[in-house]
Design a protein around this motif. Structure first.
Motif, mmCIF file in Angstrom:
data_model
loop_
_atom_site.group_PDB
_atom_site.id
_atom_site.type_symbol
_atom_site.label_atom_id
_atom_site.label_comp_id
_atom_site.label_asym_id
_atom_site.label_seq_id
_atom_site.Cartn_x
_atom_site.Cartn_y
_atom_site.Cartn_z
ATOM 1 N N UNK A 93 0.807 -1.225 0.000
ATOM 2 C CA UNK A 93 0.000 0.000 0.000
ATOM 3 C C UNK A 93 0.838 1.272 0.000
ATOM 4 N N UNK A 94 2.138 1.138 0.213
ATOM 5 C CA UNK A 94 2.999 2.327 0.295
ATOM 6 C C UNK A 94 4.400 1.951 -0.183
ATOM 7 N N UNK A 95 5.120 2.868 -0.843
ATOM 8 C CA UNK A 95 6.497 2.548 -1.288
ATOM 9 C C UNK A 95 7.479 2.590 -0.111
ATOM 10 N N UNK A 96 7.404 1.585 0.751
ATOM 11 C CA UNK A 96 8.232 1.560 1.958
ATOM 12 C C UNK A 96 9.736 1.595 1.681
ATOM 13 N N UNK A 97 10.238 0.891 0.659
ATOM 14 C CA UNK A 97 11.694 0.949 0.423
ATOM 15 C C UNK A 97 12.189 2.369 0.183
ATOM 16 N N UNK A 98 11.452 3.125 -0.621
ATOM 17 C CA UNK A 98 11.870 4.496 -0.901
ATOM 18 C C UNK A 98 11.718 5.372 0.339
ATOM 19 N N UNK A 99 10.642 5.147 1.094
ATOM 20 C CA UNK A 99 10.438 5.918 2.312
ATOM 21 C C UNK A 99 11.514 5.659 3.353
ATOM 22 N N UNK A 100 11.906 4.400 3.514
ATOM 23 C CA UNK A 100 12.949 4.057 4.481
ATOM 24 C C UNK A 100 14.315 4.595 4.045
ATOM 25 N N UNK A 101 14.576 4.548 2.747
ATOM 26 C CA UNK A 101 15.833 5.107 2.232
ATOM 27 C C UNK A 101 15.884 6.610 2.494
ATOM 28 N N UNK A 102 14.765 7.285 2.255
ATOM 29 C CA UNK A 102 14.695 8.724 2.512
ATOM 30 C C UNK A 102 14.883 9.014 3.997
#
Length: 331
Positions: A93-102
């Motif tokens: 439901x959410x782009x977690x990999x990109x969010x965690x990288x950010x």
């Protein structure tokens, strides 16, 4: 498709090529050690003389390797792992990999700001006016005190002229390399675990050998250029040793839990996906800001360099990026 069809359980690592997998511990230990220790030993030992141009090549090549590692070998796998059909729908439901990288990128940025402000306050209290571009977490890639490059002003000169300034600068350099190495070590540990249980062992083994050697050169060149006094001379060797043993330790651990560890399982996908995402953010910030920006934009030497030298440095960096990105075709 059911979870069993996807092999989403907790067990099921491959048990083929056992002898070769055990041998890979020592082979990768040797190649990782060569990549990490060669720049450090060459820079600091009298018996191993290497031309300065080799160090320059390794430094810029290593910067490219770090950037490609972040994008191709960390962020891309993290996206695959955290969008696995084995995971609950909430993960989609959410782009977690990109969010965690950010998240990790901003965390490192804030750490650098705090370190910079604390360091500047300490220097001001000592009555020292530092070169702003030479101080901070990224100072291992930039120049030192105003008017001289890191190669022109030795660590012993700095310590003799102002011990307090050198100590602060050394701490900043070590912190910068520690942040870089932390991201790489997480990645190396996961590589080792995967290599121990992956069914496509032969292809992955060959790729990991080159991957670890090139990445080791990137780490080793950073460690080699640390400007430290004799009492801190052990730090680059400790950093190289830590890098060299991490992947073999991961392989050994993977072999030990091979009957229960499934790299495609739900738990493994979440853990490796989150760690890869966080490591990607760390290496993205380090590669783009600490290495590229400080080596090209904030470097007095590079600002005064000829067009030919600038083009050579850029080509070395792009070559490192290209080689590491190419290895992503197989791993």
């Amino acid at each position: 498709m059911s979870s069993s069809d996807l092999n989403c359980g907790d067990g099921g690592g491959a048990d083929t090529y056992t002898g070769l997998r055990i041998a890979s511990v020592f082979v990768i230990l040797a190649t990782s050690s060569f990549g990490a220790f060669f720049p450090v030993l060459s820079k600091r030992s009298k018996w191993l003389r290497v031309p300065n141009g080799v160090f320059e090549f390794a430094k810029y090549f290593g910067s490219g390797v770090i950037v490609a590692t972040a994008f191709i070998h960390l962020l891309s796998p993290a996206i695959t792992e955290l969008t696995s059909p084995c995971l609950a729908p909430a993960w989609q439901a959410y782009p977690y990999p990109l969010g965690l990288a950010m998240l990790s990128l901003y965390a490192i940025f804030i750490v650098e700001i705090i370190a910079f402000r604390v360091g500047m306050a300490k220097l001001a209290a000592l009555g020292i006016k530092p070169d702003v571009h030479g101080y901070g977490v990224g100072s291992h890639a930039a120049h030192g005190p105003e008017g001289k490059s890191e190669d022109e002003k030795s660590a012993s000169d700095l310590e003799a002229s102002d011990p307090g300034h050198f100590d602060d600068s050394a701490m900043a350099q070590v912190l910068g390399v520690f942040i870089l190495e932390f991201g790489v070590l997480l990645h190396s540990l996961l590589i080792g675990l995967t290599l121990a249980v992956d069914p496509n062992f032969k292809i992955l083994f060959v790729v990991v050998v080159f991957h670890q050697m090139f990445e080791g050169l990137g780490i080793g060149s950073r460690l080699a250029f640390l400007r430290l006094s004799p009492r801190y001379s052990y730090i680059p060797f400790c950093g190289a040793l830590l890098y060299a043993i991490t992947t073999p330790v991961g392989i050994a651990a993977g072999l030990g839990v091979r009957s229960t560890y499934n790299p495609n399982g739900t738990t493994a996908s979440i853990v490796s996906g989150v760690m890869d995402s966080l490591s990607a953010g760390i290496l993205l910030y380090t590669g783009l800001v600490e290495l590229m920006a400080h080596e090209f934009l904030f470097s007095k030497e590079m600002n005064k360099a000829s067009t030919g030298k600038l083009a050579y440095a850029l080509c070395c960096m792009l070559f490192g990026t290209g080689i590491m990105a190419l290895l992503g075709r197989w791993a």
